[in-house]
Design an enzyme around this catalytic site. Structure first.
Site, PDB file in Angstrom:
ATOM      1  N   LYS A 102       0.645  -1.257   0.082  1.00 40.79           N
ATOM      2  CA  LYS A 102       0.164  -0.065   0.010  1.00 40.79           C
ATOM      3  C   LYS A 102       0.945   1.378   0.003  1.00 40.79           C
ATOM      4  O   LYS A 102       1.811   1.228   0.713  1.00 40.79           O
ATOM      5  CB  LYS A 102      -0.958  -0.071   1.074  1.00 40.79           C
ATOM      6  N   SER A 182      -9.147   2.060   3.582  1.00 38.82           N
ATOM      7  CA  SER A 182      -8.595   2.709   2.474  1.00 38.82           C
ATOM      8  C   SER A 182      -7.597   2.092   1.766  1.00 38.82           C
ATOM      9  O   SER A 182      -6.997   2.270   0.582  1.00 38.82           O
ATOM     10  CB  SER A 182      -7.792   3.753   3.497  1.00 38.82           C
ATOM     11  N   SER A 206      -9.735  -0.596   7.519  1.00 41.14           N
ATOM     12  CA  SER A 206      -9.363  -0.283   6.090  1.00 41.14           C
ATOM     13  C   SER A 206      -8.433  -1.670   5.606  1.00 41.14           C
ATOM     14  O   SER A 206      -7.961  -1.717   4.318  1.00 41.14           O
ATOM     15  CB  SER A 206      -8.269   0.999   6.140  1.00 41.14           C
TER      16      SER A 206
END
Length: 526
Positions: A102, A182, A206
């Site tokens: 990420k 996210s 997330s």
């Protein structure tokens, strides 16, 4: 129509066809490792195959926009790992396996943007400890994934999966639906077989939400099991990286490489004692005789209820003893959590920004707020009211902050999860992870629907595993397994035993909308 992408994603040169194209679609880490062990494929073959899929699905075709950058060193890393294998050295189950990170986690060979133009030049030239551990385990760092900008903490009216750097991530099951956030890019990319697995981060939902909504296994470990150093922060009380993969075994293999104590992160002081082979601890009989607390949220539709009931039937068939529980009243929990997140966001983000290279000119939260206000490309869909709220907080010594943290821990842990488990005499708690994916909406932002299993475990710092539970109207939903602190192996084992019987994961079909397919084609136009 407003343009979503900012045009900053690295361009991928067309990949030249290789004489031995590896098959990577819907392949697990175990399957890829077996191919390399049998000399039917190399790590270089895998990297090339994934790069071709990224070019075909992420940049063209469905245009998933799940990946912000491809690692220019990925092929070189793969070649070195292939040479080690030929020399008789295999580091473990991740040796030569391409994974994604990420883009709020530092990597030495790519910038870390958190999706924001303010950090587009944030080439820290350092690995976060979690990335260094994955490299040491033999993983190839294939690239960085798109995300909800600033990990979805800039605005409470945000559209999950959108960032000014990467554009809007699309759900590979229905392109007009959210990939959640996210860690939206990590979820969409792994679901689309653009890598074998990925690392996401979670503050509250997330990892669990994008994994559930993209038909994956996602694991939020006990807080302090995995280092947060050199990760763009929200909250040191709740942040943690976690693996996202297609199977529980793959998630356990990733976790086994990620666990370690880090002197720079005091929360991980005891992590070395918890390093182990989490795959070896998995058993298809793990649920036999286990008492399981079942929480049935009130806001489930009929289809999700039917899917949940079917999942409970699978747990019973595996030998679990199910005890239905009610969620206690936890008045004030949301407000206490928000106080904690806002206070820690300012303190923690300022600390991170102070360590960025001179090319980054926004070195405090206040400077980021000013940058956003002066940069229209940052705010075409939603503002930064949470950033502005955080900027007004009074620091970690504020008595109101300290009281809020104590209250949130008590309500989520002792009076929340602990009370439900103890009341049922249970080892784990299960409930639907989330509802099905909602439409991506540039006007109104996220329209969360149905239940959410993330909050209590995220606030308490407890482990939370989501495993595919099946499909609702053509969209994936997940089943969450939660335990108290350091029950990581327990929830992985329970999730594995469920997965082996349910086999509920369905591959994506990249439909333009969920309102398509057998039984629906053309009906909406009538």
């Amino acid at each position: 129509m407003r343009h979503l992408a900012a045009g900053l994603m690295l361009v991928i040169a067309p990949v030249v066809a290789h004489a031995r194209d590896a098959v990577v679609e819907e392949r697990s880490i175990d399957q890829l490792q077996a191919e390399m062990t049998a000399r039917r494929a190399t790590s270089v073959d895998l990297v090339r195959a994934y790069l071709k899929r990224i070019d075909r699905l992420d940049r063209r075709g469905p245009t998933l926009r799940s990946i912000i950058a491809v690692n220019p060193q990925a092929l070189a890393q793969a070649r070195a790992l292939d040479a080690e294998r030929r020399a008789g050295r295999v580091r473990g189950p991740l040796h030569g396996v391409p994974v994604l990170i990420k883009d709020n986690i530092d990597t030495l060979d790519m910038p870390t943007t958190a999706g924001s133009l303010a950090l587009k030049d944030n080439h820290t030239r350092r690995d976060a400890p979690v990335v260094a551990l994955l490299r040491a385990a033999g993983a190839v760092i294939l690239g960085k994934t798109n995300l909800s900008e600033w990990a979805n903490i800039r605005s409470n009216k945000s559209m999950s999966g959108w960032s000014a750097v990467g554009g809007l991530v699309r759900n590979p099951y229905a392109l007009d639906r959210t990939a959640c956030g996210s860690s939206s890019g990590s979820g969409a990319a792994v679901a689309a077989s653009l890598a074998a697995a990925a690392v996401g981060t979670e503050t509250d939902g997330s990892v669990v939400c994008p994994a559930s909504i993209n038909g994956l296994v996602g694991f939020k470990p006990t807080l302090g099991l995995v280092s947060r150093t050199h990760v763009v922060p929200i909250s040191h009380s709740q942040d943690t990286p976690g693996p996202m993969a297609k199977t529980v075994r793959d998630a356990a293999a990733m976790l086994g490489a990620m666990v370690a104590s880090d002197p720079a992160d005091p929360a991980t002081a005891g992590a070395d004692a918890r390093r182990r082979d989490y795959v070896a601890g998995l058993s298809a009989s793990a649920l036999s005789g286990m008492r399981v607390a079942v929480y049935r949220p009130e806001n489930m539709g009929a289809d999700l209820t039917a899917r949940f009931d079917a999942a409970l039937g699978v747990l019973r068939s595996a030998g679990a003893v199910l005890v239905e529980v009610k969620r206690p009243k936890l008045d004030g929990l949301g407000e206490a959590e928000l106080t904690v997140l806002m206070t820690e966001l300012k303190a923690d983000l300022d600390l991170y920004l102070a360590t960025t290279p001179p090319s980054v000119t926004t070195r405090t939260l206040d400077q980021v707020i000013a940058f956003n206000a002066a940069t229209p490309a940052e705010t075409p869909f939603f503002g930064q009211e949470l950033f502005e709220q955080a900027a007004k907080t009074k620091g970690l010594s504020d008595p109101d902050y300290k009281a809020a943290r104590a209250k949130s821990l008590r309500l989520a842990g002792v009076e929340g999860i602990d009370a439900m488990l103890n009341g049922a005499g249970a080892t784990i708690l299960v409930q639907p992870s989330y509802g099905a994916a909602w439409l991506s909406d540039t006007v109104y932002g996220d329209q969360y629907n149905g239940p959410s299993a993330s909050g209590l475990a995220a606030i308490a710092g407890y482990p939370n595993l989501t495993v595919p539970m099946g499909m609702v109207d053509g969209l994936p939903v997940g089943l969450s397994f939660v335990a108290t602190a350091h029950g990581d192996q327990t929830v992985l084992g329970a999730g594995y035993a469920y997965e082996q019987r349910s086999r509920a994961r369905v591959a994506p079909r990249y439909l333009p909308t969920a309102d398509a397919g057998p039984g629906l084609d053309g009906r909406l136009a009538k």
